[in-house]
Enzyme design. Structure first.
Site, PDB file in Angstrom:
ATOM      1  N   ASN A 234     -10.912  -2.633  -5.688  1.00 31.50           N
ATOM      2  CA  ASN A 234     -10.105  -1.666  -6.451  1.00 31.50           C
ATOM      3  C   ASN A 234     -10.719  -1.293  -7.804  1.00 31.50           C
ATOM      4  OD1 ASN A 234      -6.921  -2.912  -5.150  1.00 31.50           O
ATOM      5  ND2 ASN A 234      -8.093  -1.130  -4.504  1.00 31.50           N
TER       6      ASN A 234
ATOM      7  N   ASP B  90       0.832  -1.205   0.000  1.00 31.30           N
ATOM      8  CA  ASP B  90       0.000   0.000   0.000  1.00 31.30           C
ATOM      9  C   ASP B  90       0.867   1.256   0.000  1.00 31.30           C
ATOM     10  OD1 ASP B  90      -2.391   1.364  -0.050  1.00 31.30           O
ATOM     11  OD2 ASP B  90      -2.717   1.258   2.117  1.00 31.30           O
TER      12      ASP B  90
HETATM   13  C1  IPE Z   1      -5.366  -2.782  -0.278  1.00 35.27           C
HETATM   14  O1  IPE Z   1      -5.049  -1.466  -0.481  1.00 35.27           O
HETATM   15  C2  IPE Z   1      -5.436  -3.506  -1.587  1.00 35.27           C
HETATM   16  C3  IPE Z   1      -4.160  -3.767  -2.219  1.00 35.27           C
HETATM   17  C4  IPE Z   1      -2.991  -3.523  -1.707  1.00 35.27           C
HETATM   18  C5  IPE Z   1      -4.233  -4.386  -3.512  1.00 35.27           C
HETATM   19  P1  IPE Z   1      -6.176  -0.333  -0.664  1.00 35.27           P
HETATM   20  O2  IPE Z   1      -5.452   0.940  -0.818  1.00 35.27           O
HETATM   21  O3  IPE Z   1      -7.095  -0.719  -1.756  1.00 35.27           O
HETATM   22  O4  IPE Z   1      -6.947  -0.441   0.707  1.00 35.27           O
HETATM   23  P2  IPE Z   1      -7.812   0.641   1.490  1.00 35.27           P
HETATM   24  O5  IPE Z   1      -8.831   1.175   0.530  1.00 35.27           O
HETATM   25  O6  IPE Z   1      -6.859   1.702   1.931  1.00 35.27           O
HETATM   26  O7  IPE Z   1      -8.396  -0.103   2.646  1.00 35.27           O
HETATM   27  C1  IPE Z   2      -1.424   0.234  -3.403  1.00 34.26           C
HETATM   28  O1  IPE Z   2      -1.244   1.617  -3.418  1.00 34.26           O
HETATM   29  C2  IPE Z   2      -1.654  -0.323  -4.788  1.00 34.26           C
HETATM   30  C3  IPE Z   2      -2.994  -0.870  -5.004  1.00 34.26           C
HETATM   31  C4  IPE Z   2      -3.974  -0.887  -4.154  1.00 34.26           C
HETATM   32  C5  IPE Z   2      -3.262  -1.409  -6.303  1.00 34.26           C
HETATM   33  P1  IPE Z   2      -2.474   2.625  -3.439  1.00 34.26           P
HETATM   34  O2  IPE Z   2      -2.787   2.939  -4.861  1.00 34.26           O
HETATM   35  O3  IPE Z   2      -3.588   2.130  -2.631  1.00 34.26           O
HETATM   36  O4  IPE Z   2      -1.808   3.903  -2.760  1.00 34.26           O
HETATM   37  P2  IPE Z   2      -2.452   4.880  -1.688  1.00 34.26           P
HETATM   38  O5  IPE Z   2      -2.987   4.029  -0.579  1.00 34.26           O
HETATM   39  O6  IPE Z   2      -3.531   5.631  -2.397  1.00 34.26           O
HETATM   40  O7  IPE Z   2      -1.327   5.747  -1.258  1.00 34.26           O
HETATM   41 MG    MG Z   3      -4.095   2.316  -0.680  1.00 36.39          MG
END
Ligand code: IPE
Ligand code: IPE
Ligand code: MG
Length: 263
Positions: free
Chosen positions: A85, A37
């Site tokens: 997602n 994340d």
């Molecule tokens: C969790 O991250 C999903 C992945 C790492 C693929 P998200 O960024 O989607 O999770 P939330 O929305 O912060 O809980």
């Molecule tokens: C994790 O990084 C990647 C996926 C969930 C695919 P994020 O895209 O969730 O990054 P933040 O949480 O917005 O910083």
């Molecule tokens: Mg995230």
């Protein structure tokens, strides 16, 4: 053996070497699961579009996959795309899928040379045909590898996985034996795999975001403020060391040495 393989890849005298030497290779977590994340925040801090964070995150994936394999981890599961997602903008999703395809094409040789078996968990059937084809190719080419199992969680949801397991169970007809936890887990995407011992989440968020809900029942959780694109071997070794200092009790009153880091 694992220490040697890791050290062969670490510059002599570097802080990573000192960390690697602290690890007890007889008590490694068998399965490490990572919620990758913070890609968007990494990009935002640099005033870049979010997709640049995803692009940079690929370097972290490369580093962590090879480091884990060299360290002697049995199973590594990376959460790459959740069923939730899909709420993201179409452009971000298509970049994520394109990056995944590119990663698989470019990294196949690294997977092969490290004896890594690639596997997808999640509703892969809902992904586009070109992505599915690349995933199939990665799985087929690495199918006979005997080293680390590398699961990528794609279009994955913990609740979806449990619902899918129930559906398969129902479709399989009346069971010959009563359903218990062990039998039920054979219907999950991770059938036959050990549960994660260590769950890592980057970027500081204290939640599990629908990841491996069944399997993390007794996982040790380690959260770091480091954003995923900055995560490297060093952070992985730190997480393993922290894990080795934990007392795993499994509901009892003392840690069970047999179960601790059981392999
Ligand atoms: C969790 O991250 C999903 C992945 C790492 C693929 P998200 O960024 O989607 O999770 P939330 O929305 O912060 O809980
Ligand atoms: C994790 O990084 C990647 C996926 C969930 C695919 P994020 O895209 O969730 O990054 P933040 O949480 O917005 O910083
Ligand atoms: Mg995230």
């Amino acid at each position: 053996m694992s220490l040697e393989k890791l050290l062969a890849w670490i510059p002599t005298g570097s802080p990573d070497e000192a960390l690697a030497r602290e690890i007890d290779f007889d008590r490694l977590p068998s399965h490490i699961a990572i919620i990758m994340d913070g890609n968007g925040r990494w990009a935002a801090r640099r005033r870049l579009p979010r997709v640049e964070g995803h692009r940079a995150g690929i370097d972290a994936v490369r580093d962590v996959v090879e480091s884990s394999a060299r360290a002697g981890i049995d199973v590594l599961t990376l959460y790459a795309f959740s069923v939730e997602n899909w709420k993201r903008p179409a452009g971000e999703i298509s970049t994520l899928m394109a990056l995944l395809k590119r990663y698989l094409r470019l990294e196949l040789n690294t997977l092969l040379s490290n004896n890594i078996r690639f596997h997808v968990i999640g509703r892969a059937e809902d992904l586009s045909a070109d992505v599915r084809q690349e995933l199939q190719r990665g799985m087929a080419k690495t199918a006979s590898n005997t080293g680390m199992l590398f699961n990528i969680a794609l279009n994955y949801g913990g609740r979806t996985e449990i619902v899918d397991a129930v559906r398969r169970l129902v479709q399989s007809g009346v069971p010959a034996e009563p359903i218990d936890e062990a039998r039920f887990s054979q219907f999950l995407y991770t059938a036959g795999q050990p549960d994660p011992d260590l769950l890592i989440r980057t970027s500081g968020e204290m939640r599990v975001s629908n990841f491996l809900l069944w399997q993390i029942a007794y996982a040790e959780i380690w959260v770091t403020d480091t954003l995923w694109p900055d995560f490297r071997r060093h952070d992985l070794l730190e997480a393993i060391l922290a894990y080795q200092k934990r007392e795993r009790r499994y509901g009892g009153i003392t840690s069970a040495p047999v179960a601790l880091g059981a392999k």
